[in-house]
Enzyme design. Structure first.
Site, PDB file in Angstrom:
ATOM      1  N   HIS A 162     203.178 116.139  72.925  1.00  0.00           N
ATOM      2  CA  HIS A 162     204.596 116.317  73.239  1.00  0.00           C
ATOM      3  C   HIS A 162     204.691 116.708  74.705  1.00  0.00           C
ATOM      4  O   HIS A 162     204.020 117.645  75.145  1.00  0.00           O
ATOM      5  CB  HIS A 162     205.197 117.396  72.335  1.00  0.00           C
ATOM      6  CG  HIS A 162     206.687 117.511  72.410  1.00  0.00           C
ATOM      7  ND1 HIS A 162     207.335 118.214  73.402  1.00  0.00           N
ATOM      8  CD2 HIS A 162     207.656 117.007  71.607  1.00  0.00           C
ATOM      9  CE1 HIS A 162     208.644 118.152  73.203  1.00  0.00           C
ATOM     10  NE2 HIS A 162     208.863 117.422  72.128  1.00  0.00           N
ATOM     11  N   HIS A 202     219.301 117.719  66.626  1.00  0.00           N
ATOM     12  CA  HIS A 202     219.495 116.331  66.204  1.00  0.00           C
ATOM     13  C   HIS A 202     220.626 116.267  65.188  1.00  0.00           C
ATOM     14  O   HIS A 202     221.026 117.282  64.610  1.00  0.00           O
ATOM     15  CB  HIS A 202     218.214 115.769  65.584  1.00  0.00           C
ATOM     16  CG  HIS A 202     217.068 115.720  66.542  1.00  0.00           C
ATOM     17  ND1 HIS A 202     215.800 115.317  66.182  1.00  0.00           N
ATOM     18  CD2 HIS A 202     216.979 116.023  67.856  1.00  0.00           C
ATOM     19  CE1 HIS A 202     214.998 115.376  67.226  1.00  0.00           C
ATOM     20  NE2 HIS A 202     215.691 115.805  68.254  1.00  0.00           N
TER      21      HIS A 202
END
Length: 427
Positions: A183, A118
């Site tokens: 997830h 990220h």
């Protein structure tokens, strides 16, 4: 799951605001949401801090943190980045108190933002992420996934090169934090994910995530090659202590666990599964889904998770209305590059199935949905990009909702709303 009838206005989280969706009184609509108990909705900061301190005082599978710190010269604490709901400003002060009690003081502690791939955070974002008081005392670093900033410490049985942030490798004591929720790729977030992919190299992350092409993974189940590969990294470098929390969409703490990186995480995962895996016994013609506002709709990269959750309860050929601001647009340059430059989605999917490309792999997730459903997107993304993604641009939320939910002479659509799509995993 609850039924909504004769409620004329329904708030839809969008960035830092709520949009108002007017619902005809004649429509019967199901609300699909994660399990929120009454006592959870009124939690305050004092209750959250109490849960953290209780977890730290009764660690699972390890001594208390101050005992582990005794005799050590330095420590690193790994924290989640700004796309996560983890309330790091609540977790860090008690951790620092434990370290000080064990003899490790501020000048010997580093905090690393476990970015994975990220984007790095600005100084102002770092202040918000850790809290002003902690930022003034402790060094805070963005993780770099560049090979030169990581140290190779081993290779897993699946062939993943374990290359980890050199600052963490060199520390005497390593602590991971995070929040636990389902997830789709790893099964459950939190735990060792702070290490891999959190502070791993690009090569390590890409190889680990590529394992998802070989087997179908399921949210809530850690018994898969991706998660097993992450945990195998612990053979090459220890994590000494974990502090994980389960939080709601407002970051209120529903549960906290501390101690051994695997054992304590398993205990927290049980709490998360109980809250976020939601039995749904039907499918719908139309599903309206919001990730739950900021930070879960900050980027399309993150919002796609909610889209996939909504797709799991949408009939083939049905419509999904995704309401996600995406103020940072795609949230990943590689993902955006592929969408903007590659020939078409079919071509991208074919190439990605031959060779996994991290970031671009989100095209595979999109294709899973778009190959079966019509997707309408209300966001701040420019119209051409929405079109290139294969979605339909929504300029007016209300009129689009009215259009796709309109009943016909022999047709009354079944409708659902998922107000917190990022935390709601229908099963």
């Amino acid at each position: 799951m609850s039924n909504l009838e004769e409620i004329p206005i329904f708030p839809i989280a969008y960035g830092d605001t709520n949009l108002q969706l007017c619902l005809p009184e004649s429509q019967s609509i199901d609300i699909i949401s994660y399990h929120m108990k009454i006592e959870d909705s009124v939690r305050n900061q004092d209750v959250s801090i109490k849960k953290i301190r209780e977890a730290l005082s009764q660690p699972i599978g390890t001594p208390q943190l101050h005992e582990l710190a005794a005799g050590k010269r330095s420590a690193v604490i790994l924290i989640s980045d700004g796309t996560r709901l983890c309330p790091s400003p609540l977790l860090l002060p008690p951790l620092l108190q434990e370290l000080a009690k064990g003899g490790i003081h501020d000048e010997d502690i580093d905090i690393i933002i476990a970015l994975g791939l990220h984007r790095k955070h600005t100084e102002e974002e770092m202040r918000q992420l850790v809290g002003e008081e902690v930022f003034s005392r402790i060094r805070v670093h963005n993780h770099s996934s560049a090979a030169e900033d990581c140290i190779r410490i081993g290779v897993t049985s699946a062939g993943t090169p374990i290359e980890i942030n050199q600052l963490a490798v060199q520390a005497d004591l390593r602590i991971v934090t995070g929040n636990i929720e389902p997830h789709a790729m790893a099964g459950i977030s939190g735990g060792v994910k702070a290490l891999v992919p959190g502070i791993a190299s690009q090569c390590c992350i890409e190889h680990n995530h590529s394992l998802s092409l070989k087997v179908q993974t399921h949210a809530g189940c850690m018994d898969n090659p991706v998660h097993q590969d992450m945990e195998e990294a612990l053979k090459f470098m220890s994590v000494d202590f974990l502090l994980n929390v389960v939080v709601d969409h407002n970051r209120h703490i529903l549960g906290a666990t501390a101690g051994h990186v695997i054992a304590a995480h398993r205990a927290g995962a049980t709490i998360a599964i109980d809250h976020f895996l939601v039995p749904v016994n039907k499918s719908y013609d139309v599903v309206v889904v919001s990730p739950g506002g900021h930070p879960k709709d900050l980027q399309l990269y993150q919002a796609i998770k909610s889209l996939r959750n909504a797709a799991s309860i949408t009939k083939p050929g049905g419509a999904i209305l995704l309401v996600a601001e995406c103020s940072e647009m795609f949230g990943n340059g590689i993902f955006q590059y592929w969408v903007e430059t590659k020939k078409n989605r079919e071509h991208m999917v074919s190439k990605l199935k031959q060779q996994f490309v991290l970031g671009a792999h989100k095209v595979l997730h999109l294709d899973e949905v778009l190959s079966k459903h019509r997707v309408y997107l209300y966001s701040s993304l420019p119209r051409p990009l929405v079109s290139l993604l294969g979605m339909e641009q929504v300029d007016d939320l209300q009129s689009t909702y009215n259009q796709i939910t309109a009943a016909g002479p022999a047709y009354t659509p079944e409708i659902a709303i998922m107000p917190y799509g990022s935390l709601t995993y229908p099963v």
